[in-house]
Design an enzyme around this catalytic site. Structure first.
Site, mmCIF file in Angstrom:
data_model
loop_
_atom_site.group_PDB
_atom_site.id
_atom_site.type_symbol
_atom_site.label_atom_id
_atom_site.label_comp_id
_atom_site.label_asym_id
_atom_site.label_seq_id
_atom_site.Cartn_x
_atom_site.Cartn_y
_atom_site.Cartn_z
ATOM 1 C CE1 TYR A 56 2.471 -3.591 -6.005
ATOM 2 C CE2 TYR A 56 3.595 -5.397 -4.911
ATOM 3 C CZ TYR A 56 3.475 -4.523 -5.976
ATOM 4 O OH TYR A 56 4.373 -4.590 -7.002
ATOM 5 C CG HIS A 119 7.262 -0.066 -6.151
ATOM 6 N ND1 HIS A 119 6.234 -0.408 -5.317
ATOM 7 C CD2 HIS A 119 6.890 -0.511 -7.380
ATOM 8 C CE1 HIS A 119 5.285 -1.021 -5.997
ATOM 9 N NE2 HIS A 119 5.668 -1.091 -7.260
#
Ligand code: NAD
Length: 311
Positions: A56, A119
């Site tokens: 992110y 992820h």
């Protein structure tokens, strides 16, 4: 705030979790000081679960969250991820899992993680996740660097298969249980319940689509879904209801999910989202939403390697 145990991890997480991807400017540039204030206000309101990833903002979200949580670390359940580093940069190898966690610990200003997730595992070979990535994560768990390990991604059948064959404590699913899509319970939830694996539901606003601001430019949903999302927003507004509050309220009623992770950029969004905790569901409004959403029933999108896809 309500709290639930997360599977068998021993962790008690708040019904609303703080998704920190907006802190990495994933939904447009935020005001950093306001983001920090939102983190502080969330902790004060009893939100104890924070989710982030090195992906992110290409580490920016971890840096900002680490700074914002300074002095509050002991009050929160802190989760980050490994394996995804950019739009097209993935490395799920054991060596990278280890170096990634050490880098995240530095950025997050802590010496342990409560949650570590691989992820977006649909971008990897699933046998690598089961045979190499999860074992490397479990080694870090044995060393005390990580309290619980899990996986995240979009395709539900892949998450179910890896959870059944790998040894994970929790699974994070996104965009599969909210006002626009409900297939989580057909595919993943029963397996999580049977194995007593913790389940986190992310993106209750379908990654911004169920908000007045609408979808970010990169949103992968088919245009029809975006159009129906916009109609749901208009319908809520016409009845004097805040769309995000209605959408989050719906997700909070899930019987097995331990925490619903919503991305938060500022204190105003936080306050609206917290209101979902005390809002009674408006049955008539929900019935009207059902009619709109029936037009795009089950519509999702392809993510990751073809062989890992549900669609
Ligand atoms: P979301 O559905 O929570 O939507 C977030 C967007 O809605 C952001 O732009 C946010 O600023 C905005 N928003 C939030 N509350 C609002 C309000 N009250 N009014 C108007 N706008 C509001 O989507 P998300 O952020 O993608 O999902 C939540 C979190 O879950 C992420 O931040 C991330 O931590 C996690 N997540 C993980 C994965 C994964 O691991 N693969 C995937 C998706 C999400």
């Amino acid at each position: 705030m309500n709290y639930k145990l997360l599977g068998r991890t021993g962790l008690r997480v708040s019904a609303i979790g703080f998704g920190a991807s907006p802190l990495g400017n994933e939904f447009g540039a935020i005001e950093p000081l306001e983001g920090e204030r939102a983190v502080h206000a969330a902790v004060d309101a009893g939100i104890n679960y924070f989710d982030v990833s090195p992906y992110y903002g290409r580490t920016l979200a971890e840096q900002r969250l680490g700074a914002a949580l300074a002095g509050r670390r002991q009050n929160v359940v802190l989760g980050t991820k490994c394996g995804r580093y950019d739009t097209d940069t993935f490395d799920f190898s054991p060596a990278r899992v280890r170096s990634s966690v050490h880098e995240s610990l530095r950025r997050l200003r802590t010496d342990y993680l409560d949650i570590l997730l691989a992820h977006d595992i649909e971008y990897a070979h699933r046998e690598q996740i089961i045979g190499e990535t999860i074992p490397a994560m479990l080694e870090l768990q044995r060393e005390g660097k990580v309290r619980s390990v899990g996986i995240s991604g979009l395709p539900l059948r892949l998450l179910a298969d890896v959870a059944e064959r790998g040894s994970v404590d929790l699974v994070l699913s996104y965009c599969h249980y909210n006002l626009l899509l409900r297939d989580l319970d057909q595919i993943l939830t029963p397996i999580m319940e049977r194995l007593q694996i913790g389940l986190i539901n992310a993106s209750p606003l379908h990654m911004g689509l169920l908000t007045a601001g609408g979808a970010p430019s990169w949103h992968p949903a088919p245009q029809q879904v975006k159009d129906v999302g916009a109609q749901v927003v208009k319908l809520c507004e016409s009845r004097g209801a805040e769309p995000a509050t209605v959408a989050l309220r719906f997700c909070l009623a899930h019987p097995y999910v331990s925490s619903t992770l919503v991305g938060i950029s500022n204190r105003q969004q936080l306050e609206e989202n917290l209101r979902a905790l005390d809002t009674k569901p408006d049955r008539e409004l929900l019935a009207q939403i059902e009619t709109l959403v029936a037009l795009v029933a089950g519509m999702t999108w392809v993510s990751g390697r073809k062989e890992n896809s549900d669609v």
